[in-house]
Design an enzyme around this catalytic site. Structure first.
Site, PDB file in Angstrom:
ATOM      1  N   LYS A   6       7.435  28.515   6.275  1.00 16.84           N
ATOM      2  CA  LYS A   6       7.933  29.068   7.547  1.00 16.84           C
ATOM      3  C   LYS A   6       6.815  29.751   8.325  1.00 16.84           C
ATOM      4  CE  LYS A   6      10.097  33.245   7.507  1.00 16.84           C
ATOM      5  NZ  LYS A   6       9.625  34.300   8.425  1.00 16.84           N
ATOM      6  N   ASN A   7       6.106  30.659   7.660  1.00 21.47           N
ATOM      7  CA  ASN A   7       5.140  31.484   8.392  1.00 21.47           C
ATOM      8  C   ASN A   7       3.855  30.744   8.766  1.00 21.47           C
ATOM      9  OD1 ASN A   7       6.962  33.510   8.375  1.00 21.47           O
ATOM     10  ND2 ASN A   7       5.984  34.716   6.757  1.00 21.47           N
ATOM     11  N   ARG A  21      11.003  37.908  15.893  1.00 20.98           N
ATOM     12  CA  ARG A  21       9.834  38.671  16.351  1.00 20.98           C
ATOM     13  C   ARG A  21       8.610  37.783  16.548  1.00 20.98           C
ATOM     14  NH1 ARG A  21       9.572  43.832  15.538  1.00 20.98           N
ATOM     15  NH2 ARG A  21       7.325  43.567  15.452  1.00 20.98           N
ATOM     16  N   CYS A  46      12.343  46.438  13.355  1.00 24.34           N
ATOM     17  CA  CYS A  46      13.356  45.650  12.666  1.00 24.34           C
ATOM     18  C   CYS A  46      13.696  46.364  11.373  1.00 24.34           C
ATOM     19  CB  CYS A  46      12.915  44.207  12.448  1.00 24.34           C
ATOM     20  SG  CYS A  46      11.799  43.965  11.090  1.00 24.34           S
ATOM     21  N   ARG A 104       7.037  47.984  13.133  1.00 19.08           N
ATOM     22  CA  ARG A 104       6.321  46.759  13.461  1.00 19.08           C
ATOM     23  C   ARG A 104       5.846  46.676  14.919  1.00 19.08           C
ATOM     24  NH1 ARG A 104       9.250  41.777  10.587  1.00 19.08           N
ATOM     25  NH2 ARG A 104       7.155  40.933  10.696  1.00 19.08           N
ATOM     26  N   PRO A 105       4.968  47.593  15.315  1.00 19.12           N
ATOM     27  CA  PRO A 105       4.448  47.526  16.683  1.00 19.12           C
ATOM     28  C   PRO A 105       3.547  46.304  16.878  1.00 19.12           C
ATOM     29  CG  PRO A 105       3.209  49.125  15.398  1.00 19.12           C
ATOM     30  CD  PRO A 105       4.330  48.639  14.511  1.00 19.12           C
ATOM     31  N   ILE A 106       3.229  45.975  18.139  1.00 19.71           N
ATOM     32  CA  ILE A 106       2.277  44.871  18.388  1.00 19.71           C
ATOM     33  C   ILE A 106       1.056  45.395  19.150  1.00 19.71           C
ATOM     34  CG2 ILE A 106       3.958  42.986  18.258  1.00 19.71           C
ATOM     35  CD1 ILE A 106       3.735  42.907  21.405  1.00 19.71           C
ATOM     36  N   ASP A 125       6.155  40.139   0.895  1.00 17.03           N
ATOM     37  CA  ASP A 125       7.310  39.237   0.961  1.00 17.03           C
ATOM     38  C   ASP A 125       7.847  38.860  -0.425  1.00 17.03           C
ATOM     39  OD1 ASP A 125       7.179  39.294   3.689  1.00 17.03           O
ATOM     40  OD2 ASP A 125       6.188  37.363   3.915  1.00 17.03           O
ATOM     41  N   ILE A 171       2.742  47.917   2.918  1.00 18.60           N
ATOM     42  CA  ILE A 171       2.619  47.188   4.195  1.00 18.60           C
ATOM     43  C   ILE A 171       3.658  47.655   5.229  1.00 18.60           C
ATOM     44  CG2 ILE A 171       2.517  44.899   5.302  1.00 18.60           C
ATOM     45  CD1 ILE A 171       0.313  45.235   3.210  1.00 18.60           C
ATOM     46  N   ARG A 229      17.243  32.016   7.784  1.00 18.58           N
ATOM     47  CA  ARG A 229      16.043  32.137   8.619  1.00 18.58           C
ATOM     48  C   ARG A 229      14.809  31.642   7.871  1.00 18.58           C
ATOM     49  NH1 ARG A 229      14.559  37.590  10.048  1.00 18.58           N
ATOM     50  NH2 ARG A 229      12.803  36.354  10.711  1.00 18.58           N
TER      51      ARG A 229
END
Ligand code: EPU
Length: 417
Positions: free
Chosen positions: A22-23, A92, A116, A121-123, A304, A326, A396
């Site tokens: 997925k990622n 996201r 979330c 989880r800032p960008i 994960d 993390i 998802r």
């Protein structure tokens, strides 16, 4: 919303084929925005997040075709530079369009993702990096508005290694003027997979997989045909399932080099692991040993996989310390696991897990993908029936999870509600 019902206590046996990652697929599908003409992607997992990405790309004016695990994308008709709140709030990773939209259309308007379940989880690092490439960035009405007549290469230091941040900046820099150097870049295999695809398109990226990535801008990129790499987190989840149920499972289409930290920890916990090319055989031990786990950026132990390991430690022999470094709120599975009898105490970023002989089935739910996967694992090993609600989160990120587990002999079924 569907739910998954599991009768626990069966030992898993047999072969399971690992799907595409997925990622890795998400940024690679988005990278099609940098080209004109048909790109072909195979081994794309059939997941809700992939469907969200295809919808996002279609909304930008891109042509898409999906046939099972093959996705074709032609971004020749790209005209829209906006990713709406509705799309970003569902996924996201939609912020990954920022870099390529700036590169192709010189502007992007992307909804700012909120926090979330697992953290704020800032960008900020994505935005700071784009500003270093010369983009003007404004935050207006919940949207990031970015503009740049011409992106210019620069040196960018990330305060923290960020996976999608590194990917976004690579995609912005490939067609920038001059050279960009990303320092303290993320080293995850998904970053390397994206760099490989971009290079195949004609980009000049060196150093992906190390913490310094050097990108020499080129004027044009070309469509490609590529196969998405195997999902290391799905593989890790099945490996833990085998160890947990004292099973004997052969993973097919796995990439053992991407799983070194997980393999190391599973061996310490007593599992026997044999590797033969892309096949990984996991045989669970009669007695699971307690081990400590600390999540770290790659090549450290992946965040994960933290929730899945916590389930393993819940039925191990002794006390285990699990530290999450993390994300600040990635213990949301703890309260649900406790309802299944697990003995877990959390202080700050550390969970102390005292192994017990047996979990007991219960109705549970989680608000995050990997937390939901951990509840499935807990259900597989628990005595009695476990009902995992809000399967939406699992869909998802895990392709046909109940089919794969039932293929290994689990008593698991999906119920439409
Ligand atoms: N961070 C910042 N500022 C930024 C970006 C990140 O402070 O601008 C912080 C984050 O809050 C976090 C740390 O840096 O504390 C690392 O976050 P990162 O940016 O690496 O995470 P991400 O790119 O948003 C990806 C995966 C996640 C995975 C993390 C960590 C994708 C689409 N998502 O997220 O996957 O947990 O890297 O490996 O690649 C999942 O698949 O379930 C999942 C959550």
């Amino acid at each position: 919303m569907d739910k998954i019902i599991i009768e626990g206590g069966r030992s898993l046996k047999g072969e399971v084929k690992i799907s595409g990652a997925k990622n890795a697929a998400l940024p690679i599908l988005v990278s099609s925005l940098l080209t004109q003409g048909w790109n072909t992607y195979t081994n794309v997992p059939n997941l809700r997040d992939i469907q969200s990405t295809i919808l996002l790309l279609s909304n930008l004016g891109v042509k898409t075709e999906v046939d099972k695990n093959t996705v074709r994308i032609d971004a020749g008709g790209l005209f829209n530079h906006e990713a709406s709140y509705d799309l970003v709030r569902k996924m996201r990773a939609s912020v990954l369009v920022l870099g390529p939209l700036l590169a192709r259309l010189k502007k992007a308007r992307v909804s700012l993702p909120g926090g979330c379940a697992i953290g704020a989880r800032p960008i900020n690092l994505h935005l700071r990096g784009l500003a270093r490439l010369g983009a003007s960035i404004e935050l207006k009405h919940g949207y990031v508005e970015a503009k740049a007549d011409r992106l210019k290469g620069n040196e960018i230091y990330f305060n923290m290694a960020t996976v999608t941040g590194t990917e976004n900046l690579m995609m912005a820099a490939v067609m920038a003027e001059g050279t960009t150097i990303l320092k303290n870049a993320a080293r995850e295999p998904e970053v390397v997979a994206l760099a490989d695809v971009l290079n195949l398109m004609g980009a000049r990226i060196k150093g992906a997989g190390t913490s310094t990535i050097v990108i020499k801008g080129v004027s044009e990129l070309y469509p490609v045909s590529v196969k998405i790499i195997s999902d290391r987190i799905e593989a890790g989840t099945f490996m833990v399932a085998a160890a947990l149920t004292k099973g004997d499972v052969m993973l097919l289409n796995a990439v053992p080099e991407h799983l070194e930290a997980v393999i190391h920890k599973l061996r310490l916990a007593g599992a026997m692991i044999d590797i033969d090319g892309q096949r990984i055989r996991v045989v669970g031990a009669e007695k699971i040993s307690s081990i400590d786990v600390k999540t770290l950026p790659y090549p450290g132990f992946p965040t994960d996989m933290q929730a899945q390991f916590m389930v393993l430690m819940s039925v191990a022999n002794g006390l285990s310390m699990i530290s999450e470094t993390i994300f600040e709120n990635r213990f949301i599975h703890v309260s649900e696991l406790r309802r299944m009898g697990a003995n877990i105490k959390v202080t700050g970023d550390t969970a102390l897990v005292t192994g017990i002989p047996m979990l007991s089935g219960a109705p549970v739910m989680a608000t995050d993908l990997r937390a939901s996967a951990s509840l499935i694992l807990a259900g597989l090993v628990a005595r009695g029936t476990t009902e995992v609600n809000r399967v939406y989160h699992l869909d998802r990120g895990y392709e046909a999870i109940e089919k794969k587990f039932s293929g290994l002999g689990a008593a698991i079924k999906r119920v439409k509600v």
